[in-house]
Design a protein around this motif. Structure first.
Motif, PDB file in Angstrom:
ATOM      1  N   GLY A  60       0.818  -1.209   0.000  1.00 49.89           N
ATOM      2  CA  GLY A  60       0.000   0.000   0.000  1.00 49.89           C
ATOM      3  C   GLY A  60       0.846   1.251   0.000  1.00 49.89           C
ATOM      4  N   PHE A  61       0.443   2.215   0.803  1.00 52.11           N
ATOM      5  CA  PHE A  61       1.119   3.508   0.815  1.00 52.11           C
ATOM      6  C   PHE A  61       1.306   3.970   2.258  1.00 52.11           C
ATOM      7  CE2 PHE A  61      -0.919   3.106  -3.250  1.00 52.11           C
ATOM      8  CZ  PHE A  61       0.049   3.551  -4.143  1.00 52.11           C
ATOM      9  N   ALA A  62       2.555   4.331   2.600  1.00 43.97           N
ATOM     10  CA  ALA A  62       2.842   4.897   3.918  1.00 43.97           C
ATOM     11  C   ALA A  62       2.307   6.315   3.959  1.00 43.97           C
ATOM     12  CB  ALA A  62       4.346   4.877   4.174  1.00 43.97           C
ATOM     13  N   VAL A  63       1.586   6.631   5.043  1.00 44.16           N
ATOM     14  CA  VAL A  63       0.923   7.928   5.139  1.00 44.16           C
ATOM     15  C   VAL A  63       0.998   8.456   6.569  1.00 44.16           C
ATOM     16  CG1 VAL A  63      -0.718   7.376   3.287  1.00 44.16           C
ATOM     17  CG2 VAL A  63      -1.329   6.866   5.678  1.00 44.16           C
ATOM     18  N   ARG A  64       0.637   9.724   6.723  1.00 40.82           N
ATOM     19  CA  ARG A  64       0.279  10.265   8.022  1.00 40.82           C
ATOM     20  C   ARG A  64      -1.210   9.974   8.195  1.00 40.82           C
ATOM     21  NH1 ARG A  64      -0.050  15.289   8.027  1.00 40.82           N
ATOM     22  NH2 ARG A  64       0.526  15.821  10.188  1.00 40.82           N
ATOM     23  N   ALA A  65      -1.569   9.219   9.233  1.00 44.15           N
ATOM     24  CA  ALA A  65      -2.961   8.786   9.394  1.00 44.15           C
ATOM     25  C   ALA A  65      -3.918   9.970   9.363  1.00 44.15           C
ATOM     26  CB  ALA A  65      -3.114   8.007  10.700  1.00 44.15           C
ATOM     27  N   ALA A  66      -3.486  11.087   9.922  1.00 43.47           N
ATOM     28  CA  ALA A  66      -4.369  12.255   9.967  1.00 43.47           C
ATOM     29  C   ALA A  66      -4.775  12.729   8.576  1.00 43.47           C
ATOM     30  CB  ALA A  66      -3.693  13.390  10.736  1.00 43.47           C
ATOM     31  N   ASP A  67      -3.916  12.459   7.567  1.00 41.05           N
ATOM     32  CA  ASP A  67      -4.238  12.898   6.206  1.00 41.05           C
ATOM     33  C   ASP A  67      -5.337  12.063   5.566  1.00 41.05           C
ATOM     34  OD1 ASP A  67      -2.380  14.934   6.287  1.00 41.05           O
ATOM     35  OD2 ASP A  67      -0.776  13.749   5.361  1.00 41.05           O
ATOM     36  N   THR A  68      -5.739  10.943   6.213  1.00 43.73           N
ATOM     37  CA  THR A  68      -6.787  10.073   5.641  1.00 43.73           C
ATOM     38  C   THR A  68      -8.114  10.203   6.375  1.00 43.73           C
ATOM     39  OG1 THR A  68      -6.350   8.127   7.030  1.00 43.73           O
ATOM     40  CG2 THR A  68      -4.969   8.416   5.057  1.00 43.73           C
ATOM     41  N   GLY A  70     -11.650  10.953   7.461  1.00 44.20           N
ATOM     42  CA  GLY A  70     -12.829  11.388   6.711  1.00 44.20           C
ATOM     43  C   GLY A  70     -12.882  10.910   5.281  1.00 44.20           C
ATOM     44  N   ALA A  71     -11.834  10.192   4.828  1.00 46.60           N
ATOM     45  CA  ALA A  71     -11.815   9.727   3.440  1.00 46.60           C
ATOM     46  C   ALA A  71     -12.899   8.686   3.205  1.00 46.60           C
ATOM     47  CB  ALA A  71     -10.447   9.144   3.101  1.00 46.60           C
ATOM     48  N   SER A  72     -13.538   8.754   2.045  1.00 48.20           N
ATOM     49  CA  SER A  72     -14.555   7.789   1.657  1.00 48.20           C
ATOM     50  C   SER A  72     -14.581   7.712   0.141  1.00 48.20           C
ATOM     51  CB  SER A  72     -15.931   8.211   2.182  1.00 48.20           C
ATOM     52  OG  SER A  72     -16.355   9.403   1.541  1.00 48.20           O
ATOM     53  N   GLU A  73     -15.346   6.756  -0.377  1.00 47.10           N
ATOM     54  CA  GLU A  73     -15.435   6.633  -1.830  1.00 47.10           C
ATOM     55  C   GLU A  73     -16.096   7.885  -2.442  1.00 47.10           C
ATOM     56  OE1 GLU A  73     -17.284   3.017  -3.008  1.00 47.10           O
ATOM     57  OE2 GLU A  73     -15.725   1.743  -2.130  1.00 47.10           O
ATOM     58  N   GLY A  74     -17.025   8.467  -1.699  1.00 49.79           N
ATOM     59  CA  GLY A  74     -17.681   9.656  -2.221  1.00 49.79           C
ATOM     60  C   GLY A  74     -16.853  10.921  -2.051  1.00 49.79           C
ATOM     61  N   ARG A 134     -10.510   5.178   2.037  1.00 47.21           N
ATOM     62  CA  ARG A 134     -10.858   4.682   3.374  1.00 47.21           C
ATOM     63  C   ARG A 134      -9.826   5.198   4.360  1.00 47.21           C
ATOM     64  NH1 ARG A 134     -12.540  -1.498   4.615  1.00 47.21           N
ATOM     65  NH2 ARG A 134     -14.145  -0.835   3.108  1.00 47.21           N
ATOM     66  N   PRO A 135     -10.238   5.677   5.527  1.00 45.30           N
ATOM     67  CA  PRO A 135      -9.275   6.190   6.502  1.00 45.30           C
ATOM     68  C   PRO A 135      -8.511   5.046   7.167  1.00 45.30           C
ATOM     69  CG  PRO A 135     -11.466   6.243   7.445  1.00 45.30           C
ATOM     70  CD  PRO A 135     -11.628   5.836   5.999  1.00 45.30           C
ATOM     71  N   VAL A 136      -7.348   5.365   7.725  1.00 47.16           N
ATOM     72  CA  VAL A 136      -6.536   4.403   8.466  1.00 47.16           C
ATOM     73  C   VAL A 136      -6.134   5.051   9.777  1.00 47.16           C
ATOM     74  CG1 VAL A 136      -4.368   5.127   7.361  1.00 47.16           C
ATOM     75  CG2 VAL A 136      -4.539   2.856   8.372  1.00 47.16           C
TER      76      VAL A 136
END
Length: 406
Positions: A60-68, A70-74, A134-136
């Motif tokens: 997958g992709f390493a991220v800052r969790a805060a940047d994800t 509220g993420a959703s398909e919409g 999708r958030p992590v």
């Protein structure tokens, strides 16, 4: 002791709890490749944390969790692709706010990242831009540097046989040799004028080939011991005492397959009493009542009945747990078992442990019966059922635990 068949009879539970000679086998270092099922003499600790670095558990992709959040398909989050982590290499790129780094499973987590979002929840909408649907949470998709074992933590405990995963964990920690207890040296002595070696082509009338010693040797080897066949001792007075005196200094456990007659049992008891202290002569078990347990200067001795089936049943119930204890094991490793329904009633006597051989087919346990001189009862059995001491029997249809033979 002439004419005295039994004394100080004990239950099997009393024998397992109370007959505990102090002897343990010496400690030796063995390479990891030879350590399977051996018993560590001391806990083995990790010199450094494992896995030693924070790593991804997913592609997958390493991220800052805060940047994800509220993420959703919409309403996806969009992150800049900053680079890629290569397997087996230290990252050359860090994750900054609004960015991400492509990760393989097992790759080192780059600086600035606190989670990995699975590739299934992402898409590259345009070159250099990753869409996250999708958030992590922080720590998601990541194993910490010390999550397997912390520095100084126990890799494997003492007193428990090593299993395959244990060897893997030791290898991951760089451990190449383990201090373990030596395999118990179990000396097996057969007695009786009627007993002849298995190689005897044509036994004379009344003679029997020594089947018990070979079967006992197999049980010993299967439990991690080193069987030593010490041959056959005739019933001449003093012969068994002489043989015991020879083998005790070189043994961790001595097993005597004795004659079945009262006189033969008395001869065995007399010989054993002359070289050690008898703990009991008679176990409340069927088959196998004429069993002797003794402590010979710290070296345990088991005197087994002469009938092969009885001898093997008793050794399985008492001898194998004792053998594991000698090798430093706190408790014998579990044995395979299954649940089944009895096909018929089984009678027993209160205060006695009954071991009943059974076959198992489609969830039904069928008891096998036969004289204790017949080994074929054991070879046909899939396992056995224990009728505990307090019981007076088991009803047909009762669900029981069947201990399976391997």
């Amino acid at each position: 002791m002439s004419g005295r068949e039994f004394f100080s009879t004990r239950t099997v539970a009393e024998a397992l709890a109370g007959f505990r000679p102090a002897h343990r086998t010496p400690v030796e270092d063995v390479p990891l490749a030879a350590a399977l099922h051996r018993v560590p003499a001391a806990p083995v600790s990790a010199a450094a944390p494992l896995p030693g670095f924070a790593r991804s558990t997913v592609d997958g992709f390493a991220v800052r969790a805060a940047d994800t959040y509220g993420a959703s398909e919409g309403l996806p989050s969009y992150l800049d692709l900053l680079g890629t982590v290569r397997m087996g290499a230290e990252p050359t790129v860090a994750v900054r706010p609004g960015g991400c780094v492509a990760m393989p499973t097992g790759g080192v987590l780059p600086a600035g990242a606190d989670a990995v979002v699975m590739v299934e929840y992402t898409a590259e909408t345009m070159p250099g831009t990753i869409e996250v649907t999708r958030p992590v949470a922080p720590g998601g998709g990541v194993v910490r540097a010390d999550e397997d074992v912390a520095a100084g933590g126990t890799l494997v405990p003492a007193g428990r046989p090593l299993r395959a995963p244990d060897l893997g964990l030791l290898a991951a920690a760089g451990v190449t040799a383990v201090p373990v207890h030596a395999r118990p040296r179990v000396t097996i002595i057969s007695t009786g004028d009627e007993v002849v070696p298995p190689s005897t082509v044509s036994p004379a009338p009344g003679q029997v080939r020594d089947a018990t010693a070979s079967a006992l040797a197999g049980l010993v080897a299967d439990a991690g011991g080193e069987p030593v066949l010490a041959g056959i001792v005739d019933d001449e007075p003093g012969a068994l005492k002489s043989r015991l005196t020879e083998v005790l200094p070189e043994s961790d456990l001595v097993v005597v397959s004795a004659g079945s007659s009262v006189g033969a049992r008395d001869e065995t008891a007399g010989a054993v009493a002359s070289v050690g202290e008898i703990w009991c002569h008679g176990l409340a078990i069927k088959p196998g009542k004429p069993t002797l347990l003794a402590d010979c200067g710290g070296i345990p001795l088991i005197g087994l009945p002469g009938n092969p089936l009885s001898a093997l049943v008793v050794f399985g119930q008492v001898g194998i747990p004792l053998l594991w204890r000698l090798s430093g094991c706190d408790a014998p490793p579990p044995v395979p078992s299954t649940r089944a329904r009895l096909s018929r009633d089984l009678a027993s006597a209160s205060g006695r442990l009954d071991i009943v051989q059974v076959t198992v087919h489609e969830g039904v346990a069928e008891p096998l019966f036969g004289p204790s001189a017949l080994l074929s009862v054991l070879t046909r059995a899939d396992g056995y059922v224990r009728i505990p001491e307090p019981a007076t029997g088991l009803d047909g249809g009762t669900e029981v635990e069947v201990v399976l033979y391997r």
